[in-house]
Write a protein that holds these residues in place. Structure first.
Motif, PDB file in Angstrom:
ATOM      1  N   LEU A 171       9.509   3.119   0.994  1.00 62.42           N
ATOM      2  CA  LEU A 171       9.833   4.057  -0.087  1.00 62.42           C
ATOM      3  C   LEU A 171       9.680   3.335  -1.416  1.00 62.42           C
ATOM      4  N   ARG A 172       8.999   4.003  -2.330  1.00 67.58           N
ATOM      5  CA  ARG A 172       8.770   3.417  -3.653  1.00 67.58           C
ATOM      6  C   ARG A 172       9.392   4.307  -4.709  1.00 67.58           C
ATOM      7  N   MET A 173      10.046   3.717  -5.686  1.00 66.40           N
ATOM      8  CA  MET A 173      10.524   4.474  -6.837  1.00 66.40           C
ATOM      9  C   MET A 173       9.818   3.895  -8.044  1.00 66.40           C
ATOM     10  N   THR A 194      -6.183   4.491  -3.419  1.00 64.43           N
ATOM     11  CA  THR A 194      -5.808   5.357  -2.299  1.00 64.43           C
ATOM     12  C   THR A 194      -4.664   4.635  -1.582  1.00 64.43           C
ATOM     13  N   ASP A 195      -3.872   5.394  -0.833  1.00 59.14           N
ATOM     14  CA  ASP A 195      -2.757   4.791  -0.102  1.00 59.14           C
ATOM     15  C   ASP A 195      -3.255   4.354   1.281  1.00 59.14           C
ATOM     16  N   PRO A 196      -2.925   3.144   1.707  1.00 50.88           N
ATOM     17  CA  PRO A 196      -3.446   2.671   2.998  1.00 50.88           C
ATOM     18  C   PRO A 196      -2.846   3.376   4.225  1.00 50.88           C
ATOM     19  N   GLN A 197      -1.635   3.931   4.088  1.00 52.19           N
ATOM     20  CA  GLN A 197      -0.905   4.480   5.249  1.00 52.19           C
ATOM     21  C   GLN A 197      -1.523   5.792   5.775  1.00 52.19           C
ATOM     22  N   LEU A 198      -0.752   6.484   6.650  1.00 52.64           N
ATOM     23  CA  LEU A 198      -1.215   7.775   7.195  1.00 52.64           C
ATOM     24  C   LEU A 198      -1.107   8.862   6.138  1.00 52.64           C
ATOM     25  N   TYR A 265       7.316   8.306  -0.412  1.00 54.43           N
ATOM     26  CA  TYR A 265       7.557   7.779   0.939  1.00 54.43           C
ATOM     27  C   TYR A 265       6.191   7.579   1.578  1.00 54.43           C
ATOM     28  N   PHE A 266       5.916   6.372   2.038  1.00 55.01           N
ATOM     29  CA  PHE A 266       4.628   6.083   2.671  1.00 55.01           C
ATOM     30  C   PHE A 266       4.844   6.005   4.177  1.00 55.01           C
ATOM     31  N   GLY A 267       4.294   6.955   4.893  1.00 52.77           N
ATOM     32  CA  GLY A 267       4.451   6.992   6.347  1.00 52.77           C
ATOM     33  C   GLY A 267       3.396   6.105   6.988  1.00 52.77           C
ATOM     34  N   SER A 302      -5.509  -5.207   3.166  1.00 55.23           N
ATOM     35  CA  SER A 302      -5.359  -4.308   2.010  1.00 55.23           C
ATOM     36  C   SER A 302      -4.524  -4.934   0.920  1.00 55.23           C
ATOM     37  N   TYR A 303      -3.471  -5.602   1.338  1.00 48.20           N
ATOM     38  CA  TYR A 303      -2.537  -6.155   0.353  1.00 48.20           C
ATOM     39  C   TYR A 303      -3.149  -7.337  -0.409  1.00 48.20           C
ATOM     40  N   LYS A 304      -4.325  -7.784   0.065  1.00 44.05           N
ATOM     41  CA  LYS A 304      -5.002  -8.872  -0.672  1.00 44.05           C
ATOM     42  C   LYS A 304      -6.073  -8.314  -1.606  1.00 44.05           C
TER      43      LYS A 304
HETATM   44  C1  GA4 Z   1      -0.652   1.484  -2.717  1.00 44.09           C
HETATM   45  C2  GA4 Z   1       0.352   2.393  -1.976  1.00 44.09           C
HETATM   46  C3  GA4 Z   1       1.780   1.822  -1.994  1.00 44.09           C
HETATM   47  O1  GA4 Z   1       2.360   1.987  -3.293  1.00 44.09           O
HETATM   48  C4  GA4 Z   1       1.793   0.320  -1.614  1.00 44.09           C
HETATM   49  C5  GA4 Z   1       0.986  -0.421  -2.674  1.00 44.09           C
HETATM   50  C6  GA4 Z   1       0.891  -1.944  -2.571  1.00 44.09           C
HETATM   51  C7  GA4 Z   1       1.943  -2.658  -3.448  1.00 44.09           C
HETATM   52  O2  GA4 Z   1       2.393  -2.117  -4.450  1.00 44.09           O
HETATM   53  O3  GA4 Z   1       2.246  -3.814  -3.111  1.00 44.09           O
HETATM   54  C8  GA4 Z   1      -0.552  -2.306  -2.979  1.00 44.09           C
HETATM   55  C9  GA4 Z   1      -1.349  -0.956  -2.948  1.00 44.09           C
HETATM   56  C10 GA4 Z   1      -0.403   0.033  -2.295  1.00 44.09           C
HETATM   57  C11 GA4 Z   1      -2.688  -1.099  -2.203  1.00 44.09           C
HETATM   58  C12 GA4 Z   1      -3.462  -2.405  -2.510  1.00 44.09           C
HETATM   59  C13 GA4 Z   1      -2.524  -3.603  -2.742  1.00 44.09           C
HETATM   60  C14 GA4 Z   1      -1.197  -3.334  -2.053  1.00 44.09           C
HETATM   61  C15 GA4 Z   1      -0.751  -2.992  -4.331  1.00 44.09           C
HETATM   62  C16 GA4 Z   1      -2.119  -3.593  -4.188  1.00 44.09           C
HETATM   63  C17 GA4 Z   1      -2.865  -3.993  -5.203  1.00 44.09           C
HETATM   64  C18 GA4 Z   1       3.203  -0.179  -1.424  1.00 44.09           C
HETATM   65  C19 GA4 Z   1       0.913   0.127  -0.433  1.00 44.09           C
HETATM   66  O4  GA4 Z   1       1.222   0.151   0.743  1.00 44.09           O
HETATM   67  O5  GA4 Z   1      -0.386  -0.094  -0.853  1.00 44.09           O
END
Ligand code: GA4
Length: 318
Positions: A171-173, A194-198, A265-267, A302-304
């Motif tokens: 969950l992000r605020m 784009t969001d990596p999750q589902l 909320y990221f599922g 993705s996080y890199k």
């Molecule tokens: C995007 C969606 C979510 O907010 C998040 C983000 C994550 C982060 O803030 O650490 C990421 C981003 C998000 C995707 C690419 C990477 C990782 C920041 C970033 C530059 C929490 C997620 O899961 O991926």
């Protein structure tokens, strides 16, 4: 029901129609699938979420961002969980935003999530936990409807990924503060990605700022609506539907006059889950657009990356 989206003036197009879904409507599953294919985005109304939970949680989140900087910093820098300001991710992205990121899975202990709760009243933690459960319920419901409409077998194949205890959701605020100077220009609050999750479920106060990118590259502003939720298709759902659903690029521009507070909320699936196109949707292996990766592999790669990078390339077959 539909709502007109306003195109961002600089990139003119005709108004776009954003699907508005009532999950209790018997035709909702057909409309969800259509929306996921065409926009990767839709609005949910008549959701039945307790309004006082939403109001109270927003009050508490507002108080959190109003805490002295030294207290907020005790829960940062994000790892990715915890409190962050301006810096997003590991590759130098910045935005005019303050945020907290909390993991939903209590089994995957995060010291930074705990640190956030140390700086906030007990009621905040209780409400966050309740909100995460409600969001898990809504994400599960949406995915169950997708399963039914697409005939995905066995039942629960998709929805269980967010429903099970091991699901890697968070969950992000995000808090985008208004500008003091009256002449201030709008800036990037949260850069395009784009969001990596589902799937992601977003709610905000009534300050605009969110924009989505259409398939033709046009950016359109999403009118805010504090009484509704917005569902955003993520990369993992795009892969599992073999590209039938599109993960939608989105971003937030700051509003100069009013603060914006959003909760998303990221599922996400369990870390060990193998993500690949669903065999029941794509009978022939040679038609698979994507190779298999575990969620853990996709997530850590993705996080890199930088926020705006095209991450789905990691899944694409050579
Ligand atoms: C995007 C969606 C979510 O907010 C998040 C983000 C994550 C982060 O803030 O650490 C990421 C981003 C998000 C995707 C690419 C990477 C990782 C920041 C970033 C530059 C929490 C997620 O899961 O991926």
């Amino acid at each position: 029901m539909v709502v007109l989206l306003q195109p961002v003036p600089k990139f003119k197009t005709s108004p776009v129609i954003i699907p508005v879904l009532d999950l209790t409507d018997p035709t909702a599953k057909t409309q969800i699938v259509k929306a996921c294919e065409e926009l990767g985005f839709f609005k949910v109304v008549n959701h039945g979420v307790r309004p006082d939970l939403l109001t109270k949680l927003y009050e508490e989140a507002t108080k959190l961002f109003a805490l002295p900087q030294s207290l907020k910093d005790k829960a940062g820098p994000p790892d990715p969980f915890g409190y962050g300001s301006k810096r997003i991710g590991l590759k130098g992205d910045v935005g005019c935003v303050e945020y907290i990121l909390l993991n939903a899975n209590s089994h995957l202990q995060s010291t930074k999530t705990t640190a956030v709760f140390r700086e906030t009243p007990t009621i905040f933690r209780e409400m966050v936990e309740e909100y995460m459960e409600v969001m898990k319920g809504m994400s599960t419901k949406v995915l169950e409807m997708v399963e039914e409409e697409l005939g995905i077998e066995p039942k629960g194949k998709l929805s269980k990924l967010v429903k099970v205890e091991e699901s890697d959701s968070c969950l992000r605020m995000n808090y985008y503060k208004e500008k003091e100077e009256t002449t201030a220009k709008e800036e990037i609050g949260f850069g395009e990605h784009t969001d990596p999750q589902l799937l992601s479920v977003l709610r905000s106060n009534d300050t605009e700022g969110l924009q989505i990118c259409l398939k033709d590259g046009t950016w359109v502003s999403v009118p805010p609506d504090h009484s509704s939720f917005f569902v955003i298709v993520g990369d993992t759902l795009q892969v599992m539907t073999n590209g039938k659903f599109k993960s939608v690029k989105h971003r937030v521009l700051t509003n100069t006059k009013r603060s914006r507070l959003s909760m998303i909320y990221f599922g996400g699936p369990p870390l060990t889950e193998k993500i690949a196109p669903l065999a029941c949707l794509v009978p022939k292996q040679e038609d698979y657009l994507y190779k298999e990766l575990t969620w853990s592999q996709y997530k850590s790669s993705s996080y890199k990356t930088k926020l705006g990078d095209y991450r789905l390339g990691l899944f694409e077959k050579q």
